[in-house]
Design an enzyme around this catalytic site. Sequence first.
Site, PDB file in Angstrom:
ATOM      1  N   GLU A 140     -12.102  14.182   2.789  1.00  0.00           N
ATOM      2  CA  GLU A 140     -11.219  13.015   2.934  1.00  0.00           C
ATOM      3  C   GLU A 140     -10.826  12.815   4.392  1.00  0.00           C
ATOM      4  O   GLU A 140     -10.900  11.705   4.934  1.00  0.00           O
ATOM      5  CB  GLU A 140      -9.967  13.199   2.079  1.00  0.00           C
ATOM      6  CG  GLU A 140     -10.249  13.227   0.598  1.00  0.00           C
ATOM      7  CD  GLU A 140      -9.021  13.503  -0.241  1.00  0.00           C
ATOM      8  OE1 GLU A 140      -8.093  14.201   0.226  1.00  0.00           O
ATOM      9  OE2 GLU A 140      -8.979  12.996  -1.373  1.00  0.00           O
ATOM     10  N   LEU A 144       0.622   6.948  -6.246  1.00  0.00           N
ATOM     11  CA  LEU A 144       0.472   7.301  -7.662  1.00  0.00           C
ATOM     12  C   LEU A 144       0.977   6.248  -8.637  1.00  0.00           C
ATOM     13  O   LEU A 144       1.078   6.507  -9.832  1.00  0.00           O
ATOM     14  CB  LEU A 144       1.156   8.651  -7.931  1.00  0.00           C
ATOM     15  CG  LEU A 144       0.586   9.825  -7.132  1.00  0.00           C
ATOM     16  CD1 LEU A 144       1.235  11.136  -7.565  1.00  0.00           C
ATOM     17  CD2 LEU A 144      -0.928   9.916  -7.287  1.00  0.00           C
ATOM     18  N   GLY A 162       0.939  13.511   2.386  1.00  0.00           N
ATOM     19  CA  GLY A 162       0.549  12.607   3.459  1.00  0.00           C
ATOM     20  C   GLY A 162      -0.492  13.131   4.428  1.00  0.00           C
ATOM     21  O   GLY A 162      -0.602  12.629   5.554  1.00  0.00           O
ATOM     22  N   SER A 163      -1.280  14.126   4.055  1.00  0.00           N
ATOM     23  CA  SER A 163      -2.303  14.644   4.991  1.00  0.00           C
ATOM     24  C   SER A 163      -3.330  13.576   5.333  1.00  0.00           C
ATOM     25  O   SER A 163      -3.788  13.491   6.477  1.00  0.00           O
ATOM     26  CB  SER A 163      -2.982  15.881   4.421  1.00  0.00           C
ATOM     27  OG  SER A 163      -3.846  15.562   3.347  1.00  0.00           O
ATOM     28  N   ASN A 164      -3.694  12.731   4.382  1.00  0.00           N
ATOM     29  CA  ASN A 164      -4.625  11.632   4.687  1.00  0.00           C
ATOM     30  C   ASN A 164      -3.960  10.595   5.589  1.00  0.00           C
ATOM     31  O   ASN A 164      -4.586  10.082   6.521  1.00  0.00           O
ATOM     32  CB  ASN A 164      -5.108  10.972   3.396  1.00  0.00           C
ATOM     33  CG  ASN A 164      -6.261  11.730   2.778  1.00  0.00           C
ATOM     34  OD1 ASN A 164      -7.401  11.652   3.240  1.00  0.00           O
ATOM     35  ND2 ASN A 164      -5.962  12.481   1.751  1.00  0.00           N
ATOM     36  N   HIS A 200     -10.239   8.383  -3.819  1.00  0.00           N
ATOM     37  CA  HIS A 200     -10.108   9.145  -5.064  1.00  0.00           C
ATOM     38  C   HIS A 200     -10.830  10.482  -4.888  1.00  0.00           C
ATOM     39  O   HIS A 200     -11.965  10.496  -4.379  1.00  0.00           O
ATOM     40  CB  HIS A 200     -10.694   8.351  -6.243  1.00  0.00           C
ATOM     41  CG  HIS A 200     -10.548   9.038  -7.556  1.00  0.00           C
ATOM     42  ND1 HIS A 200      -9.318   9.158  -8.195  1.00  0.00           N
ATOM     43  CD2 HIS A 200     -11.443   9.664  -8.351  1.00  0.00           C
ATOM     44  CE1 HIS A 200      -9.484   9.831  -9.320  1.00  0.00           C
ATOM     45  NE2 HIS A 200     -10.762  10.150  -9.435  1.00  0.00           N
ATOM     46  N   ASN A 204      -8.669   2.410  -1.654  1.00  0.00           N
ATOM     47  CA  ASN A 204      -8.105   3.644  -2.195  1.00  0.00           C
ATOM     48  C   ASN A 204      -9.099   4.783  -2.027  1.00  0.00           C
ATOM     49  O   ASN A 204     -10.317   4.570  -2.032  1.00  0.00           O
ATOM     50  CB  ASN A 204      -7.799   3.466  -3.691  1.00  0.00           C
ATOM     51  CG  ASN A 204      -7.273   4.735  -4.340  1.00  0.00           C
ATOM     52  OD1 ASN A 204      -6.253   5.249  -3.930  1.00  0.00           O
ATOM     53  ND2 ASN A 204      -8.000   5.232  -5.329  1.00  0.00           N
ATOM     54  N   ASP A 213      -9.139   2.969 -10.443  1.00  0.00           N
ATOM     55  CA  ASP A 213     -10.434   3.551 -10.036  1.00  0.00           C
ATOM     56  C   ASP A 213     -11.615   2.735 -10.525  1.00  0.00           C
ATOM     57  O   ASP A 213     -12.680   3.288 -10.821  1.00  0.00           O
ATOM     58  CB  ASP A 213     -10.537   4.987 -10.565  1.00  0.00           C
ATOM     59  CG  ASP A 213      -9.348   5.807 -10.145  1.00  0.00           C
ATOM     60  OD1 ASP A 213      -8.863   6.614 -10.956  1.00  0.00           O
ATOM     61  OD2 ASP A 213      -8.876   5.609  -9.012  1.00  0.00           O
TER      62      ASP A 213
HETATM   63  N1  LIG Z   1      -4.347  -1.396  -9.435  1.00  0.00           N
HETATM   64  C1  LIG Z   1      -4.667  -0.168  -8.979  1.00  0.00           C
HETATM   65  N2  LIG Z   1      -3.693   0.656  -8.566  1.00  0.00           N
HETATM   66  C2  LIG Z   1      -3.994   1.905  -8.103  1.00  0.00           C
HETATM   67  C3  LIG Z   1      -5.333   2.348  -8.071  1.00  0.00           C
HETATM   68  C4  LIG Z   1      -6.360   1.445  -8.514  1.00  0.00           C
HETATM   69  O1  LIG Z   1      -7.576   1.772  -8.477  1.00  0.00           O
HETATM   70  N3  LIG Z   1      -5.987   0.211  -8.963  1.00  0.00           N
HETATM   71  N4  LIG Z   1      -5.637   3.642  -7.654  1.00  0.00           N
HETATM   72  C5  LIG Z   1      -4.507   4.575  -7.703  1.00  0.00           C
HETATM   73  C6  LIG Z   1      -4.822   5.932  -7.166  1.00  0.00           C
HETATM   74  N5  LIG Z   1      -5.309   6.757  -8.273  1.00  0.00           N
HETATM   75  C7  LIG Z   1      -6.575   7.257  -8.219  1.00  0.00           C
HETATM   76  O2  LIG Z   1      -7.305   7.127  -7.206  1.00  0.00           O
HETATM   77  C8  LIG Z   1      -4.468   7.035  -9.386  1.00  0.00           C
HETATM   78  C9  LIG Z   1      -3.130   7.324  -9.154  1.00  0.00           C
HETATM   79  C10 LIG Z   1      -2.288   7.589 -10.236  1.00  0.00           C
HETATM   80  C11 LIG Z   1      -2.766   7.559 -11.534  1.00  0.00           C
HETATM   81  C12 LIG Z   1      -1.838   7.810 -12.683  1.00  0.00           C
HETATM   82  O3  LIG Z   1      -2.264   8.125 -13.775  1.00  0.00           O
HETATM   83  N6  LIG Z   1      -0.522   7.652 -12.413  1.00  0.00           N
HETATM   84  C13 LIG Z   1       0.500   7.919 -13.447  1.00  0.00           C
HETATM   85  C14 LIG Z   1       1.903   7.937 -12.823  1.00  0.00           C
HETATM   86  C15 LIG Z   1       2.050   9.154 -11.899  1.00  0.00           C
HETATM   87  C16 LIG Z   1       3.427   9.193 -11.262  1.00  0.00           C
HETATM   88  O4  LIG Z   1       4.159   8.176 -11.295  1.00  0.00           O
HETATM   89  O5  LIG Z   1       3.746  10.262 -10.680  1.00  0.00           O
HETATM   90  C17 LIG Z   1       0.475   6.822 -14.509  1.00  0.00           C
HETATM   91  O6  LIG Z   1       0.073   5.680 -14.225  1.00  0.00           O
HETATM   92  O7  LIG Z   1       0.944   7.160 -15.610  1.00  0.00           O
HETATM   93  C18 LIG Z   1      -4.101   7.307 -11.770  1.00  0.00           C
HETATM   94  C19 LIG Z   1      -4.961   7.051 -10.698  1.00  0.00           C
HETATM   95  C20 LIG Z   1      -3.295   3.983  -7.030  1.00  0.00           C
HETATM   96  N7  LIG Z   1      -2.990   2.697  -7.660  1.00  0.00           N
HETATM   97  N1  LIG Z   2      -6.141   9.396  -7.928  1.00  0.00           N
HETATM   98  C1  LIG Z   2      -5.421   9.397  -6.693  1.00  0.00           C
HETATM   99  C2  LIG Z   2      -5.447  10.757  -6.067  1.00  0.00           C
HETATM  100  O1  LIG Z   2      -5.539  11.771  -6.755  1.00  0.00           O
HETATM  101  N2  LIG Z   2      -5.363  10.775  -4.744  1.00  0.00           N
HETATM  102  C3  LIG Z   2      -5.426  12.027  -4.035  1.00  0.00           C
HETATM  103  O2  LIG Z   2      -4.113  12.447  -3.690  1.00  0.00           O
HETATM  104  C4  LIG Z   2      -4.244  13.339  -2.572  1.00  0.00           C
HETATM  105  C5  LIG Z   2      -3.176  12.979  -1.579  1.00  0.00           C
HETATM  106  O3  LIG Z   2      -3.152  13.980  -0.594  1.00  0.00           O
HETATM  107  P1  LIG Z   2      -2.281  13.712   0.746  1.00  0.00           P
HETATM  108  O4  LIG Z   2      -0.910  13.252   0.289  1.00  0.00           O
HETATM  109  O5  LIG Z   2      -2.258  15.054   1.413  1.00  0.00           O
HETATM  110  O6  LIG Z   2      -2.997  12.652   1.538  1.00  0.00           O
HETATM  111  C6  LIG Z   2      -5.665  13.139  -2.001  1.00  0.00           C
HETATM  112  O7  LIG Z   2      -6.496  14.240  -2.334  1.00  0.00           O
HETATM  113  C7  LIG Z   2      -6.148  11.889  -2.709  1.00  0.00           C
HETATM  114  O8  LIG Z   2      -7.559  11.850  -2.914  1.00  0.00           O
END
Ligand SMILES: Nc1nc2c(c(=O)[nH]1)N[C@@H](CN(C=O)c1ccc(C(=O)N[C@@H](CCC(=O)O)C(=O)O)cc1)CN2
Ligand SMILES: NCC(=O)N[C@@H]1O[C@H](COP(=O)([O-])[O-])[C@@H](O)[C@H]1O
Length: 187
Positions: A174, A85, A12-14, A104, A102, A145
Amino acid sequence: MKRIAIFASGAGSNARKIIEHFNHHPRISVELIVCNKPGAGVLNIADEHGIPTLLLDKEQFFRGNAYVDELKADEIDFIVLAGFLWKVPAALIQAYPGKIVNIHPALLPNYGGKGMYGHFVHEAVIANKETESGISIHLVDELYDHGKVVFQASCEVKADDTPETLAQRIHELEHKHFAPVIETLLS
Ligand SMILES: Nc1nc2c(c(=O)[nH]1)N[C@@H](CN(C=O)c1ccc(C(=O)N[C@@H](CCC(=O)O)C(=O)O)cc1)CN2
Ligand SMILES: NCC(=O)N[C@@H]1O[C@H](COP(=O)([O-])[O-])[C@@H](O)[C@H]1O
């Protein structure tokens, strides 16, 4: 007042930087922290700031109403994904068109998609001997993404970087840019 819900799964730093940025803001407030991981650090940050939290049930999120009713009842106007996630379902995206953003930790369209989160991103960047990485802030659509990128900032990848040292440099970007970009989107 524009009411923001932050969705997060981890430390949760962001979220902390966004909460601090909008503390006492005249037009924008963080009203809810939504999380899918019991015990996640972001929940403690919410408690520190007296912000309500919502812990997601997987079944309801993916096969129910995606919590649209609860978010609308709380008059949430805008959703910020900050290290969330799970894939946001179509029902929630349709309920908040153009109002979910979001962050990334890479320069999209590279190093995005399923499996590309957290340290996995930095490991891939380093493995490919990239000399540059950065952050991308984008609107959220039904694919990972894939939505419109609204902001990017880059940083150096050093030859001796580890995923941890690169992550630290990315976090600095970020923490500097996410909240101001959100403020601009809500202006
Ligand atoms: N509909 C959307 N949902 C989310 C997006 C998006 O662009 N469209 N962005 C993600 C955040 N993200 C990258 O920025 C991202 C997060 C997680 C994954 C991923 O592969 N997750 C795993 C499950 C991981 C877990 O449950 O611990 C998976 O789907 O198998 C990829 C990209 C947030 N949601
Ligand atoms: N694809 C999604 C992804 O990788 N997001 C990344 O998770 C971290 C969360 O950090 P935080 O919990 O300290 O904010 C951040 O670096 C963010 O860009």
